[in-house]
Design a protein around this motif. Structure first.
Motif, PDB file in Angstrom:
ATOM      1  N   GLY A   1     -18.042  -8.863   5.842  1.00 53.83           N
ATOM      2  CA  GLY A   1     -19.185  -9.744   5.997  1.00 53.83           C
ATOM      3  C   GLY A   1     -18.875 -11.096   5.382  1.00 53.83           C
ATOM      4  O   GLY A   1     -18.184 -11.169   4.357  1.00 53.83           O
ATOM      5  N   TYR A   2     -19.392 -12.156   5.981  1.00 51.22           N
ATOM      6  CA  TYR A   2     -19.110 -13.502   5.490  1.00 51.22           C
ATOM      7  C   TYR A   2     -20.070 -14.476   6.152  1.00 51.22           C
ATOM      8  O   TYR A   2     -20.714 -14.163   7.156  1.00 51.22           O
ATOM      9  N   LEU A   3     -20.165 -15.683   5.584  1.00 55.79           N
ATOM     10  CA  LEU A   3     -20.987 -16.728   6.178  1.00 55.79           C
ATOM     11  C   LEU A   3     -20.265 -17.354   7.373  1.00 55.79           C
ATOM     12  O   LEU A   3     -19.033 -17.461   7.370  1.00 55.79           O
ATOM     13  N   PRO A   4     -20.998 -17.786   8.381  1.00 49.66           N
ATOM     14  CA  PRO A   4     -20.346 -18.402   9.545  1.00 49.66           C
ATOM     15  C   PRO A   4     -19.452 -19.584   9.182  1.00 49.66           C
ATOM     16  O   PRO A   4     -18.430 -19.812   9.832  1.00 49.66           O
ATOM     17  N   GLN A   5     -19.799 -20.324   8.128  1.00 49.54           N
ATOM     18  CA  GLN A   5     -18.986 -21.466   7.715  1.00 49.54           C
ATOM     19  C   GLN A   5     -17.606 -21.041   7.218  1.00 49.54           C
ATOM     20  O   GLN A   5     -16.693 -21.854   7.094  1.00 49.54           O
ATOM     21  N   GLU A   6     -17.454 -19.769   6.910  1.00 43.40           N
ATOM     22  CA  GLU A   6     -16.200 -19.261   6.359  1.00 43.40           C
ATOM     23  C   GLU A   6     -15.289 -18.647   7.417  1.00 43.40           C
ATOM     24  O   GLU A   6     -14.317 -17.978   7.093  1.00 43.40           O
ATOM     25  N   GLN A   7     -15.591 -18.932   8.685  1.00 43.30           N
ATOM     26  CA  GLN A   7     -14.833 -18.331   9.781  1.00 43.30           C
ATOM     27  C   GLN A   7     -13.317 -18.575   9.699  1.00 43.30           C
ATOM     28  O   GLN A   7     -12.539 -17.649   9.958  1.00 43.30           O
TER      29      GLN A   7
ATOM     30  N   GLY B   1       0.805  -1.210   0.000  1.00 43.18           N
ATOM     31  CA  GLY B   1       0.000   0.000   0.000  1.00 43.18           C
ATOM     32  C   GLY B   1       0.839   1.261   0.000  1.00 43.18           C
ATOM     33  O   GLY B   1       2.052   1.235   0.188  1.00 43.18           O
ATOM     34  N   SER B   2       0.148   2.382  -0.207  1.00 43.30           N
ATOM     35  CA  SER B   2       0.824   3.678  -0.229  1.00 43.30           C
ATOM     36  C   SER B   2      -0.017   4.777   0.407  1.00 43.30           C
ATOM     37  O   SER B   2       0.150   5.949   0.101  1.00 43.30           O
ATOM     38  N   GLY B   3      -0.962   4.388   1.282  1.00 46.64           N
ATOM     39  CA  GLY B   3      -1.748   5.384   2.007  1.00 46.64           C
ATOM     40  C   GLY B   3      -2.843   6.043   1.217  1.00 46.64           C
ATOM     41  O   GLY B   3      -3.334   7.115   1.595  1.00 46.64           O
ATOM     42  N   ARG B   4      -3.300   5.423   0.150  1.00 52.06           N
ATOM     43  CA  ARG B   4      -4.304   6.054  -0.714  1.00 52.06           C
ATOM     44  C   ARG B   4      -5.692   6.114  -0.078  1.00 52.06           C
ATOM     45  O   ARG B   4      -6.558   6.847  -0.552  1.00 52.06           O
ATOM     46  N   LEU B   5      -5.927   5.320   0.956  1.00 51.19           N
ATOM     47  CA  LEU B   5      -7.243   5.319   1.622  1.00 51.19           C
ATOM     48  C   LEU B   5      -7.092   5.637   3.107  1.00 51.19           C
ATOM     49  O   LEU B   5      -7.900   5.195   3.926  1.00 51.19           O
ATOM     50  N   ALA B   6      -6.089   6.416   3.450  1.00 55.81           N
ATOM     51  CA  ALA B   6      -5.823   6.731   4.857  1.00 55.81           C
ATOM     52  C   ALA B   6      -7.041   7.355   5.524  1.00 55.81           C
ATOM     53  O   ALA B   6      -7.627   8.308   5.019  1.00 55.81           O
ATOM     54  N   GLY B   7      -7.452   6.753   6.650  1.00 57.18           N
ATOM     55  CA  GLY B   7      -8.570   7.271   7.424  1.00 57.18           C
ATOM     56  C   GLY B   7      -9.941   6.859   6.936  1.00 57.18           C
ATOM     57  O   GLY B   7     -10.948   7.209   7.562  1.00 57.18           O
ATOM     58  N   ARG B   8     -10.006   6.099   5.856  1.00 54.01           N
ATOM     59  CA  ARG B   8     -11.308   5.697   5.315  1.00 54.01           C
ATOM     60  C   ARG B   8     -11.860   4.500   6.096  1.00 54.01           C
ATOM     61  O   ARG B   8     -11.132   3.788   6.796  1.00 54.01           O
ATOM     62  N   LYS B   9     -13.165   4.259   5.933  1.00 55.24           N
ATOM     63  CA  LYS B   9     -13.862   3.200   6.664  1.00 55.24           C
ATOM     64  C   LYS B   9     -14.682   2.394   5.664  1.00 55.24           C
ATOM     65  O   LYS B   9     -15.606   2.926   5.046  1.00 55.24           O
ATOM     66  N   ALA B  10     -14.355   1.112   5.538  1.00 61.09           N
ATOM     67  CA  ALA B  10     -14.916   0.291   4.473  1.00 61.09           C
ATOM     68  C   ALA B  10     -15.651  -0.927   5.009  1.00 61.09           C
ATOM     69  O   ALA B  10     -15.240  -1.552   5.988  1.00 61.09           O
ATOM     70  N   LEU B  11     -16.735  -1.282   4.320  1.00 61.19           N
ATOM     71  CA  LEU B  11     -17.452  -2.535   4.544  1.00 61.19           C
ATOM     72  C   LEU B  11     -17.359  -3.341   3.263  1.00 61.19           C
ATOM     73  O   LEU B  11     -17.748  -2.865   2.185  1.00 61.19           O
ATOM     74  N   VAL B  12     -16.839  -4.575   3.361  1.00 54.84           N
ATOM     75  CA  VAL B  12     -16.686  -5.462   2.208  1.00 54.84           C
ATOM     76  C   VAL B  12     -17.441  -6.752   2.482  1.00 54.84           C
ATOM     77  O   VAL B  12     -17.107  -7.486   3.418  1.00 54.84           O
ATOM     78  N   THR B  13     -18.462  -7.048   1.688  1.00 55.96           N
ATOM     79  CA  THR B  13     -19.156  -8.324   1.858  1.00 55.96           C
ATOM     80  C   THR B  13     -18.392  -9.407   1.099  1.00 55.96           C
ATOM     81  O   THR B  13     -17.757  -9.146   0.087  1.00 55.96           O
ATOM     82  N   GLY B  14     -18.459 -10.621   1.627  1.00 57.74           N
ATOM     83  CA  GLY B  14     -17.654 -11.691   1.051  1.00 57.74           C
ATOM     84  C   GLY B  14     -16.173 -11.407   1.215  1.00 57.74           C
ATOM     85  O   GLY B  14     -15.354 -11.771   0.370  1.00 57.74           O
TER      86      GLY B  14
END
Length: 349
Positions: free
Chosen positions: A134-140, A98-111
């Motif tokens: 986010g993920y299915l419990p089977q994918e813990q 990385g190079s700090g392009r998303l510094a301070g950002r807050k992300a939600l990624v499903t799957g």
């Protein structure tokens, strides 16, 4: 987004990040030993053809940096685990820088436990964002690896297990992400359901509903729940597919949902542009992810997976992660309603 809330970088930092980011996109993947999937190893082993990444500016022949078919048969029950694939996919665990392009950002990624979602989550953290997955419990088991990698970058990692076919869970997932992260300004609707069936006669209403609930209804529910929390400068990304443009006969239901994802991005982008929120889609081709051995391909097709592309191999998740970073970052501030493809030379767009 109000940059004063996230510690706006100096002009020198911004320009340095852009330069480093461009280099990262040009060469995010390491040189890989060839034939990592070949031989007599058993399905489900954790064999991986790993290598230490070279300098990001070092040119590499894209045809040979990762394993090519034939791959061994390795059936898994749905939803599948990346940790049981042979060879294990490269999500950027050691190769993405990385190079700090998303510094301070807050992300939600499903799957976000495996595949393209995992690669995006790792890249976001390496670029300075706090990330909820986010993920299915089977994918813990897979999810634990991702959460650990995010934390090792000094970023906040939030685990959100559950089934996105449930509208109530989708709302709860977003609320929990916002609460734990302290806000939300990047949303990646990536989780998907794919199951190959050669004949329409074999496609039951239950399976058809399962695919649409996961791939079409859930992004609608999740995005609707997230909108009150998104401010100008926020970015929404949805994972579509080349299947939206070149549908396979055996992916009748999946291809339809991916076409829906394309229209999702194009239509919603027009709604939200006046609010300063961008919406885009990514249309991957064949990528080596847990989706494939767990029903996304037949075991016969898996043996030659990706071999029919001009590159002669499937993509690795890390190779598409920079596109998600670009679409999430301020560098693409004039990009909305677009579909970016990455399919090894075949497919559209």
């Amino acid at each position: 987004m109000d940059e004063t809330q996230h510690g706006a970088p100096s002009r020198r930092q911004i320009m340095g990040g852009v330069t480093a980011g461009a280099a990262a996109m040009a060469a995010a993947a390491p040189a890989f030993a060839q034939g990592g999937a070949q031989g007599s190893s058993q399905a489900g082993s954790s064999a991986t053809a790993t290598a230490t990444p070279g300098p990001l500016v070092q040119p590499r022949d894209p045809r040979g940096v990762y394993p090519k078919p034939p791959f061994i048969r390795q059936p898994q029950d749905w939803p599948g685990l990346a940790g049981q694939m042979n060879p294990r996919p490269d999500h950027g665990e050691t190769s993405y820088r990385g190079s700090g392009r998303l510094a301070g950002r807050k992300a939600l990624v499903t799957g976000g436990d495996s595949g393209i979602g995992r690669a995006a989550a790792i890249a976001f953290a390496r670029e300075g964002a706090d990330v909820a997955i986010g993920y299915l419990p089977q994918e813990q088991p897979d999810a634990e690896e991702v959460l650990d990698l995010i934390r090792k970058e000094g970023r906040k990692a939030v685990a959100l297990p559950g089934d996105i076919r449930d509208e109530a869970f989708c709302r709860q997932m977003v609320d929990n992400a916002v609460r734990e992260l302290g806000g939300l300004d990047i949303l990646v609707n990536n989780a998907g359901r794919q199951h190959t069936l050669p004949s329409l006669d074999e496609l039951t209403t239950e399976f058809f509903d399962w695919t649409f609930k996961t791939n079409v209804y859930a992004p609608f529910w999740i995005t609707k729940a997230a909108l009150p929390h998104l401010k100008p400068g926020a970015s929404i990304i949805i994972t579509a597919s080349v299947q939206a443009y070149e549908p396979s006969a055996a992916l009748f239901d999946y291809a339809q949902t991916k076409a829906c994802n394309v229209v999702f991005a194009k239509s919603l982008a027009k709604q939200l542009a006046p609010k300063g929120i961008r919406v885009n889609a990514v249309a991957p081709g064949p990528y080596w992810t847990a989706l494939q051995p767990s029903g996304g391909q037949t075991q016969e097709n898996l043996e030659q997976f990706g071999g029919d592309t001009p590159m002669g191999r499937p993509g690795q998740p890390v190779e598409i992660a920079p596109i998600y970073v670009l679409l999430a970052s301020q560098e693409s501030s004039f990009t909305t309603g677009q579909v970016l493809g990455a399919s090894g030379g075949s497919g559209n767009p």
